[in-house]
Design a protein around this motif. Sequence first.
Motif, PDB file in Angstrom:
ATOM      1  N   THR A   1      -9.172   9.865  -8.239  1.00  0.00           N
ATOM      2  CA  THR A   1      -8.240   9.860  -9.364  1.00  0.00           C
ATOM      3  C   THR A   1      -8.206  11.206 -10.070  1.00  0.00           C
ATOM      4  O   THR A   1      -7.135  11.726 -10.389  1.00  0.00           O
ATOM      5  CB  THR A   1      -8.597   8.741 -10.357  1.00  0.00           C
TER       6      THR A   1
ATOM      7  N   GLU B   1       0.812  -1.219   0.000  1.00  0.00           N
ATOM      8  CA  GLU B   1       0.000   0.000   0.000  1.00  0.00           C
ATOM      9  C   GLU B   1       0.845   1.267   0.000  1.00  0.00           C
ATOM     10  O   GLU B   1       0.355   2.332  -0.334  1.00  0.00           O
ATOM     11  CB  GLU B   1      -0.935   0.025   1.222  1.00  0.00           C
TER      12      GLU B   1
ATOM     13  N   TRP C   1      -6.322  13.824  -7.928  1.00  0.00           N
ATOM     14  CA  TRP C   1      -4.880  13.602  -7.942  1.00  0.00           C
ATOM     15  C   TRP C   1      -4.294  14.034  -9.288  1.00  0.00           C
ATOM     16  O   TRP C   1      -3.246  14.684  -9.340  1.00  0.00           O
ATOM     17  CB  TRP C   1      -4.548  12.143  -7.658  1.00  0.00           C
ATOM     18  N   THR C   2      -4.952  13.708 -10.385  1.00  0.00           N
ATOM     19  CA  THR C   2      -4.475  14.095 -11.714  1.00  0.00           C
ATOM     20  C   THR C   2      -4.416  15.609 -11.849  1.00  0.00           C
ATOM     21  O   THR C   2      -3.418  16.157 -12.322  1.00  0.00           O
ATOM     22  CB  THR C   2      -5.380  13.495 -12.808  1.00  0.00           C
TER      23      THR C   2
ATOM     24  N   PRO D   1       4.455   3.250  -4.586  1.00  0.00           N
ATOM     25  CA  PRO D   1       3.783   3.847  -5.746  1.00  0.00           C
ATOM     26  C   PRO D   1       3.837   2.906  -6.932  1.00  0.00           C
ATOM     27  O   PRO D   1       4.753   2.098  -7.017  1.00  0.00           O
ATOM     28  CB  PRO D   1       4.589   5.107  -6.022  1.00  0.00           C
ATOM     29  N   PRO D   2       2.972   2.975  -7.897  1.00  0.00           N
ATOM     30  CA  PRO D   2       1.852   3.900  -7.904  1.00  0.00           C
ATOM     31  C   PRO D   2       0.733   3.399  -7.007  1.00  0.00           C
ATOM     32  O   PRO D   2       0.453   2.205  -6.962  1.00  0.00           O
ATOM     33  CB  PRO D   2       1.404   3.915  -9.361  1.00  0.00           C
ATOM     34  N   CYS D   3       0.139   4.300  -6.293  1.00  0.00           N
ATOM     35  CA  CYS D   3      -0.961   3.955  -5.401  1.00  0.00           C
ATOM     36  C   CYS D   3      -2.234   3.806  -6.207  1.00  0.00           C
ATOM     37  O   CYS D   3      -2.422   4.471  -7.214  1.00  0.00           O
ATOM     38  CB  CYS D   3      -1.150   5.043  -4.350  1.00  0.00           C
ATOM     39  N   ASN D   4      -3.093   2.931  -5.769  1.00  0.00           N
ATOM     40  CA  ASN D   4      -4.399   2.784  -6.397  1.00  0.00           C
ATOM     41  C   ASN D   4      -5.384   3.668  -5.650  1.00  0.00           C
ATOM     42  O   ASN D   4      -5.739   3.380  -4.517  1.00  0.00           O
ATOM     43  CB  ASN D   4      -4.857   1.330  -6.363  1.00  0.00           C
ATOM     44  N   PHE D   5      -5.759   4.765  -6.294  1.00  0.00           N
ATOM     45  CA  PHE D   5      -6.722   5.671  -5.687  1.00  0.00           C
ATOM     46  C   PHE D   5      -8.130   5.157  -5.924  1.00  0.00           C
ATOM     47  O   PHE D   5      -8.397   4.529  -6.948  1.00  0.00           O
ATOM     48  CB  PHE D   5      -6.612   7.058  -6.324  1.00  0.00           C
ATOM     49  N   PRO D   6      -9.026   5.478  -5.008  1.00  0.00           N
ATOM     50  CA  PRO D   6     -10.427   5.186  -5.309  1.00  0.00           C
ATOM     51  C   PRO D   6     -10.822   5.998  -6.548  1.00  0.00           C
ATOM     52  O   PRO D   6     -10.264   7.079  -6.780  1.00  0.00           O
ATOM     53  CB  PRO D   6     -11.190   5.673  -4.074  1.00  0.00           C
ATOM     54  N   PRO D   7     -11.745   5.514  -7.340  1.00  0.00           N
ATOM     55  CA  PRO D   7     -12.121   6.223  -8.567  1.00  0.00           C
ATOM     56  C   PRO D   7     -12.473   7.700  -8.334  1.00  0.00           C
ATOM     57  O   PRO D   7     -12.156   8.546  -9.152  1.00  0.00           O
ATOM     58  CB  PRO D   7     -13.335   5.453  -9.081  1.00  0.00           C
TER      59      PRO D   7
END
Length: 90
Positions: A26, A14, A29-30, A17-23
């Motif tokens: 995303t 966890e 963060w972008t 990186p890259p971390c998996n962001f909740p949808p």
Amino acid sequence: MEFVKKQLGEDPPELIPPCNFPPQATKVWTIYREGFMRHKLELKPTTYQEIQSYLSLTGYSVAAWEVDALRALDTAYITTLMEIQNGERG
């Protein structure tokens, strides 16, 4: 997670990186990464006017909570950079 890292002697997945962001996160963060983090010349908070200008130029549409999240990311990023500069982080 830091406790787990100390116990295992390595980063848990966890924290790698890259971390998996909740949808839902995303897009935030972008926007932050592309619009603000890369162009941070001074350690000062991104203003609401700067966020509004960037969103207007790029055509992104965000909810109020997403603006709050952008500001929270900015605060965390600036704080981390300041800690690194002051030798508080490696």
